[in-house]
Motif scaffolding. Sequence first.
Motif, PDB file in Angstrom:
ATOM      1  N   GLU A   1       0.838  -1.200   0.000  1.00 38.94           N
ATOM      2  CA  GLU A   1       0.000   0.000   0.000  1.00 38.94           C
ATOM      3  C   GLU A   1       0.876   1.254   0.000  1.00 38.94           C
ATOM      4  OE1 GLU A   1      -4.167  -1.438   2.128  1.00 38.94           O
ATOM      5  OE2 GLU A   1      -2.613  -0.477   3.345  1.00 38.94           O
ATOM      6  N   ARG A   2       1.960   1.205   0.760  1.00 36.61           N
ATOM      7  CA  ARG A   2       2.891   2.344   0.773  1.00 36.61           C
ATOM      8  C   ARG A   2       3.540   2.513  -0.595  1.00 36.61           C
ATOM      9  NH1 ARG A   2       6.242   0.690   4.756  1.00 36.61           N
ATOM     10  NH2 ARG A   2       4.548   1.056   6.205  1.00 36.61           N
ATOM     11  N   ALA A   3       3.916   1.400  -1.216  1.00 35.30           N
ATOM     12  CA  ALA A   3       4.530   1.466  -2.549  1.00 35.30           C
ATOM     13  C   ALA A   3       3.548   2.049  -3.562  1.00 35.30           C
ATOM     14  CB  ALA A   3       4.977   0.069  -2.981  1.00 35.30           C
ATOM     15  N   ALA A   4       2.273   1.638  -3.477  1.00 34.04           N
ATOM     16  CA  ALA A   4       1.262   2.135  -4.412  1.00 34.04           C
ATOM     17  C   ALA A   4       1.004   3.627  -4.218  1.00 34.04           C
ATOM     18  CB  ALA A   4      -0.028   1.344  -4.256  1.00 34.04           C
ATOM     19  N   GLN A   5       1.108   4.106  -2.993  1.00 32.78           N
ATOM     20  CA  GLN A   5       0.954   5.540  -2.746  1.00 32.78           C
ATOM     21  C   GLN A   5       2.098   6.327  -3.378  1.00 32.78           C
ATOM     22  OE1 GLN A   5       0.701   5.796   1.521  1.00 32.78           O
ATOM     23  NE2 GLN A   5      -1.449   5.166   1.597  1.00 32.78           N
ATOM     24  N   MET A   6       3.296   5.752  -3.336  1.00 30.31           N
ATOM     25  CA  MET A   6       4.464   6.434  -3.882  1.00 30.31           C
ATOM     26  C   MET A   6       4.534   6.348  -5.408  1.00 30.31           C
ATOM     27  SD  MET A   6       7.386   5.169  -1.198  1.00 30.31           S
ATOM     28  CE  MET A   6       7.359   5.665   0.528  1.00 30.31           C
ATOM     29  N   ALA A   7       4.057   5.232  -5.955  1.00 35.34           N
ATOM     30  CA  ALA A   7       4.119   5.016  -7.408  1.00 35.34           C
ATOM     31  C   ALA A   7       2.765   4.484  -7.881  1.00 35.34           C
ATOM     32  CB  ALA A   7       5.238   4.042  -7.759  1.00 35.34           C
ATOM     33  N   PRO A   8       1.739   5.342  -7.891  1.00 36.59           N
ATOM     34  CA  PRO A   8       0.375   4.871  -8.178  1.00 36.59           C
ATOM     35  C   PRO A   8       0.166   4.367  -9.604  1.00 36.59           C
ATOM     36  CG  PRO A   8       0.440   7.265  -8.034  1.00 36.59           C
ATOM     37  CD  PRO A   8       1.766   6.776  -7.563  1.00 36.59           C
ATOM     38  N   THR A   9       1.061   4.698 -10.524  1.00 37.94           N
ATOM     39  CA  THR A   9       0.885   4.240 -11.909  1.00 37.94           C
ATOM     40  C   THR A   9       1.763   3.039 -12.249  1.00 37.94           C
ATOM     41  OG1 THR A   9       2.546   5.825 -12.722  1.00 37.94           O
ATOM     42  CG2 THR A   9       0.239   6.550 -12.689  1.00 37.94           C
ATOM     43  N   ASP A  10       2.362   2.423 -11.257  1.00 33.04           N
ATOM     44  CA  ASP A  10       3.176   1.222 -11.495  1.00 33.04           C
ATOM     45  C   ASP A  10       2.252   0.004 -11.516  1.00 33.04           C
ATOM     46  OD1 ASP A  10       4.817  -1.137 -11.039  1.00 33.04           O
ATOM     47  OD2 ASP A  10       6.449   0.221 -10.540  1.00 33.04           O
ATOM     48  N   ASP A  11       2.060  -0.557 -12.704  1.00 37.26           N
ATOM     49  CA  ASP A  11       1.104  -1.666 -12.839  1.00 37.26           C
ATOM     50  C   ASP A  11       1.538  -2.906 -12.067  1.00 37.26           C
ATOM     51  OD1 ASP A  11       2.360  -3.663 -15.283  1.00 37.26           O
ATOM     52  OD2 ASP A  11       3.053  -1.598 -15.245  1.00 37.26           O
ATOM     53  N   LYS A  12       2.828  -3.134 -11.938  1.00 38.17           N
ATOM     54  CA  LYS A  12       3.299  -4.324 -11.212  1.00 38.17           C
ATOM     55  C   LYS A  12       2.984  -4.218  -9.729  1.00 38.17           C
ATOM     56  CE  LYS A  12       7.029  -5.557 -14.406  1.00 38.17           C
ATOM     57  NZ  LYS A  12       6.692  -4.511 -15.411  1.00 38.17           N
ATOM     58  N   ILE A  13       3.171  -3.031  -9.163  1.00 43.18           N
ATOM     59  CA  ILE A  13       2.843  -2.824  -7.753  1.00 43.18           C
ATOM     60  C   ILE A  13       1.344  -3.021  -7.524  1.00 43.18           C
ATOM     61  CG2 ILE A  13       2.710  -1.107  -5.904  1.00 43.18           C
ATOM     62  CD1 ILE A  13       5.351   0.048  -6.930  1.00 43.18           C
ATOM     63  N   ARG A  14       0.525  -2.448  -8.413  1.00 44.74           N
ATOM     64  CA  ARG A  14      -0.927  -2.556  -8.239  1.00 44.74           C
ATOM     65  C   ARG A  14      -1.382  -4.016  -8.368  1.00 44.74           C
ATOM     66  NH1 ARG A  14      -2.916   2.873  -8.010  1.00 44.74           N
ATOM     67  NH2 ARG A  14      -4.770   1.820  -7.194  1.00 44.74           N
ATOM     68  N   ASN A  15      -0.768  -4.755  -9.296  1.00 42.09           N
ATOM     69  CA  ASN A  15      -1.106  -6.169  -9.444  1.00 42.09           C
ATOM     70  C   ASN A  15      -0.746  -6.951  -8.188  1.00 42.09           C
ATOM     71  OD1 ASN A  15      -1.632  -8.740 -11.111  1.00 42.09           O
ATOM     72  ND2 ASN A  15       0.459  -9.020 -10.395  1.00 42.09           N
ATOM     73  N   ASP A  16       0.475  -6.720  -7.674  1.00 42.64           N
ATOM     74  CA  ASP A  16       0.920  -7.474  -6.500  1.00 42.64           C
ATOM     75  C   ASP A  16       0.090  -7.136  -5.272  1.00 42.64           C
ATOM     76  OD1 ASP A  16       2.753  -8.536  -8.174  1.00 42.64           O
ATOM     77  OD2 ASP A  16       4.525  -7.718  -7.191  1.00 42.64           O
ATOM     78  N   LEU A  17      -0.325  -5.871  -5.155  1.00 45.31           N
ATOM     79  CA  LEU A  17      -1.215  -5.497  -4.054  1.00 45.31           C
ATOM     80  C   LEU A  17      -2.545  -6.228  -4.194  1.00 45.31           C
ATOM     81  CD1 LEU A  17      -1.898  -3.821  -1.576  1.00 45.31           C
ATOM     82  CD2 LEU A  17      -2.452  -1.895  -3.095  1.00 45.31           C
ATOM     83  N   GLY A  18      -3.027  -6.346  -5.426  1.00 44.89           N
ATOM     84  CA  GLY A  18      -4.258  -7.094  -5.654  1.00 44.89           C
ATOM     85  C   GLY A  18      -4.129  -8.557  -5.268  1.00 44.89           C
ATOM     86  N   VAL A  19      -2.971  -9.142  -5.550  1.00 46.50           N
ATOM     87  CA  VAL A  19      -2.731 -10.546  -5.189  1.00 46.50           C
ATOM     88  C   VAL A  19      -2.840 -10.743  -3.684  1.00 46.50           C
ATOM     89  CG1 VAL A  19      -0.961 -12.340  -5.064  1.00 46.50           C
ATOM     90  CG2 VAL A  19      -1.341 -11.126  -7.208  1.00 46.50           C
ATOM     91  N   VAL A  20      -2.244  -9.833  -2.925  1.00 46.43           N
ATOM     92  CA  VAL A  20      -2.277  -9.978  -1.467  1.00 46.43           C
ATOM     93  C   VAL A  20      -3.696  -9.755  -0.941  1.00 46.43           C
ATOM     94  CG1 VAL A  20      -1.354  -9.130   0.718  1.00 46.43           C
ATOM     95  CG2 VAL A  20       0.146  -9.313  -1.269  1.00 46.43           C
TER      96      VAL A  20
END
Length: 230
Positions: free
Chosen positions: A128-147
């Motif tokens: 969640e912290r990573a997504a806040q810092m890089a909201p347009t990074d598709d890999k981060i958003r995907n991995d957050l979705g996995v968790v």
Amino acid sequence: MKAVLSVCALLMLGGCATEGQSNPPWLALTDSSCAKLSGDQELSMNLADDMAKEGKLHASLANLQSLPERYAQVQLRKARIYRQLGRPEAGPLYQGLLSTCLSAEGNHGLGQLAAGAGDNALAVSYLERAAQMAPTDDKIRNDLGVVYLNQLQLDKARFEFLTALELKQSDSLAALNLVTLLIYQDQWSEAAELVTRAQLSPEQVSDAQARAQALKTQARPTSNQVAAIK
């Protein structure tokens, strides 16, 4: 079971201290470590990237070890390789990135490590912290979705997978994870439409079905859990 699911999903998804030093060099990384590499150094790093893409992780790491350890870009690549190799050096390397311009990547990596260890709560906090810092990074958003999916937070997982897909429409991984979610929810028509649109293979669909079934098994309380849930 949770650990197995998170490892499988994330994998479907992305140096050593000098002898005699009291602290590993990555612990002292700052924003200055994000300075541009020289032409020769950039060439070596690109070569290491190509080797990693080809699955030559040890050769890639060897090339990275020829570069100065003070660069955050180098440490990030080392961390990724160590994580893929299952080596403990990955954690400190990712941790050392948190005070640099690659803080989002550091949090992302720590989230992946936590998810791989089955600690979904810790993984969520990092991702969640990573997504806040890089909201347009598709890999981060995907991995957050996995968790989120591992935690059966289905609405949140769906939101992250859709975000990843809209950010990168060719992302078959996010599509596959969303198909898993749709099958888990018995939304077969939506799943079939997405399979066709994303051009997923029969093997990928079978994998999504297997993971959805594993999630259903995980969600089904045993007789020993009923009292605690009530």
